[in-house]
Scaffold this motif. Sequence first.
Motif, mmCIF file in Angstrom:
data_model
loop_
_atom_site.group_PDB
_atom_site.id
_atom_site.type_symbol
_atom_site.label_atom_id
_atom_site.label_comp_id
_atom_site.label_asym_id
_atom_site.label_seq_id
_atom_site.Cartn_x
_atom_site.Cartn_y
_atom_site.Cartn_z
ATOM 1 N N GLU A 110 -49.191 28.620 -95.087
ATOM 2 C CA GLU A 110 -48.553 27.577 -94.272
ATOM 3 C C GLU A 110 -47.079 27.898 -94.051
ATOM 4 O OE1 GLU A 110 -48.602 23.567 -95.833
ATOM 5 O OE2 GLU A 110 -47.953 22.706 -93.916
ATOM 6 N N LEU A 111 -46.664 27.735 -92.809
ATOM 7 C CA LEU A 111 -45.250 27.871 -92.431
ATOM 8 C C LEU A 111 -44.694 26.472 -92.223
ATOM 9 C CD1 LEU A 111 -42.715 29.333 -91.213
ATOM 10 C CD2 LEU A 111 -43.959 29.348 -89.022
ATOM 11 N N ILE A 112 -43.642 26.134 -92.960
ATOM 12 C CA ILE A 112 -42.998 24.827 -92.785
ATOM 13 C C ILE A 112 -41.586 25.069 -92.267
ATOM 14 C CG2 ILE A 112 -42.221 22.708 -93.921
ATOM 15 C CD1 ILE A 112 -44.472 22.983 -95.913
ATOM 16 N N ALA B 118 -47.761 34.369 -99.843
ATOM 17 C CA ALA B 118 -47.356 33.083 -100.426
ATOM 18 C C ALA B 118 -48.166 31.937 -99.818
ATOM 19 C CB ALA B 118 -45.867 32.848 -100.195
ATOM 20 N N ASP B 119 -48.299 30.858 -100.574
ATOM 21 C CA ASP B 119 -48.988 29.675 -100.042
ATOM 22 C C ASP B 119 -48.150 29.001 -98.962
ATOM 23 O OD1 ASP B 119 -51.474 29.314 -101.723
ATOM 24 O OD2 ASP B 119 -49.942 29.615 -103.261
ATOM 25 N N ILE B 120 -46.860 28.857 -99.238
ATOM 26 C CA ILE B 120 -45.988 28.148 -98.303
ATOM 27 C C ILE B 120 -44.701 28.949 -98.095
ATOM 28 C CG2 ILE B 120 -44.606 26.049 -97.932
ATOM 29 C CD1 ILE B 120 -46.657 24.512 -99.579
ATOM 30 N N THR C 214 -51.375 32.880 -87.428
ATOM 31 C CA THR C 214 -52.754 32.385 -87.531
ATOM 32 C C THR C 214 -52.929 31.349 -88.636
ATOM 33 O OG1 THR C 214 -53.214 34.358 -88.864
ATOM 34 C CG2 THR C 214 -53.845 34.434 -86.547
ATOM 35 N N GLY C 215 -51.886 31.117 -89.443
ATOM 36 C CA GLY C 215 -51.972 30.079 -90.482
ATOM 37 C C GLY C 215 -51.564 28.725 -89.924
ATOM 38 N N THR C 216 -51.266 27.795 -90.822
ATOM 39 C CA THR C 216 -50.869 26.445 -90.434
ATOM 40 C C THR C 216 -49.354 26.380 -90.257
ATOM 41 O OG1 THR C 216 -52.667 25.564 -91.761
ATOM 42 C CG2 THR C 216 -50.918 24.012 -91.160
ATOM 43 N N VAL D 136 -40.228 33.134 -85.598
ATOM 44 C CA VAL D 136 -40.585 32.753 -86.969
ATOM 45 C C VAL D 136 -42.086 32.877 -87.234
ATOM 46 C CG1 VAL D 136 -40.749 30.258 -86.523
ATOM 47 C CG2 VAL D 136 -40.037 31.057 -88.775
ATOM 48 N N GLY D 137 -42.901 32.670 -86.185
ATOM 49 C CA GLY D 137 -44.348 32.813 -86.346
ATOM 50 C C GLY D 137 -44.728 34.229 -86.731
#
Length: 326
Positions: free
Chosen positions: A276-278, A229-231, A304-306, A265-266
């Motif tokens: 991206e993880l928000i 997923a993107d986010i 490793t993502g944002t 969560v990471g």
Amino acid sequence: MTELVLLGTAGAPLPVAGRRGISSALVVGERVFVIDCGRGSPSAFADAGLRFSRLEAVFLTHLHADHIGDLPGMLLYGWGVREGDDGPLPPIRVYGPPGPDALPAGDAAFHRETTIHPERPAPGTADLVDSLLAAYAYHLNVMPLDARMPDPGGLVRAIEIPVPAGTDGHPPAPVTVVDDDAVRVTAITVTHGHAIPALAYRFDTADGSVVFSGDTTANHSVIALAQGADILIHQVADLGYLERHGVTGEALRRMAGLHTDVSEVGSVAERAGVRELILSHYLPADLDAISEADWAGRARQGFTGTTTAGRDGLRRTLQRITRPLP
Ligand SMILES: [Zn+2]
């Protein structure tokens, strides 16, 4: 274009200053979808510049008060504008879990004293919406005598999602909830203490994909649902903070059966391979308890993502990247 707006990012029912209760919106073209209706979500919806005439559906992750407390307002405040040039707008669809077959029992450590409303002690989404209409029948029946209102009979439709439970440690198959030319919504069961079923949702549009974890422990269902997923909007708790502030012993163990600790969560985001993880649905929710930098710094371990610490009003635009033909 698809746009994500965090309407509120607080976890748990107790109001805190400066942060609204959990709720998010996803805008797909002209269509608006709301995921959970925590405290202050109708006001946040207006603050975000969203229009109640565009609200198409609400998706409830589970039926705890911090996720549904302002569902009545989300449905009722905009009632007057639910009319277009061609007559009343279609009903707002409220998707959510069915009630369990039986009320879960407690144990020696945690149990209830009184069973509220024993004839229907664990209402699902359809019963919830039906009860809201009953509770607000005065407004719905009397208001049209003094103001031009759309037919209240067409205001809302509840749709319970028939989700299978996972077995033997394997995540259940996601259920398709909505599937049309512009958006596909899938749901999967996650683990949130005795709140069964609790759901996570994935939205896929031509512009990208957004996943809402709902309230869950670090969970293979979320990892399966969020693949690529993107986010990923994921709830976080700081169990160490809670322990230092009096949640200990069995109470802390129960808390760990409800929520994902910020240290986990990471790894969820990494295994899902999201871009991206928000972070959202903070526990503790108090703004001065833990800084955004601290939340994000600890959440990004192993990812490793944002990683972004979500805040009320945060927006993300997903736009299809049109690549030139080779
Ligand atoms: Zn919650």
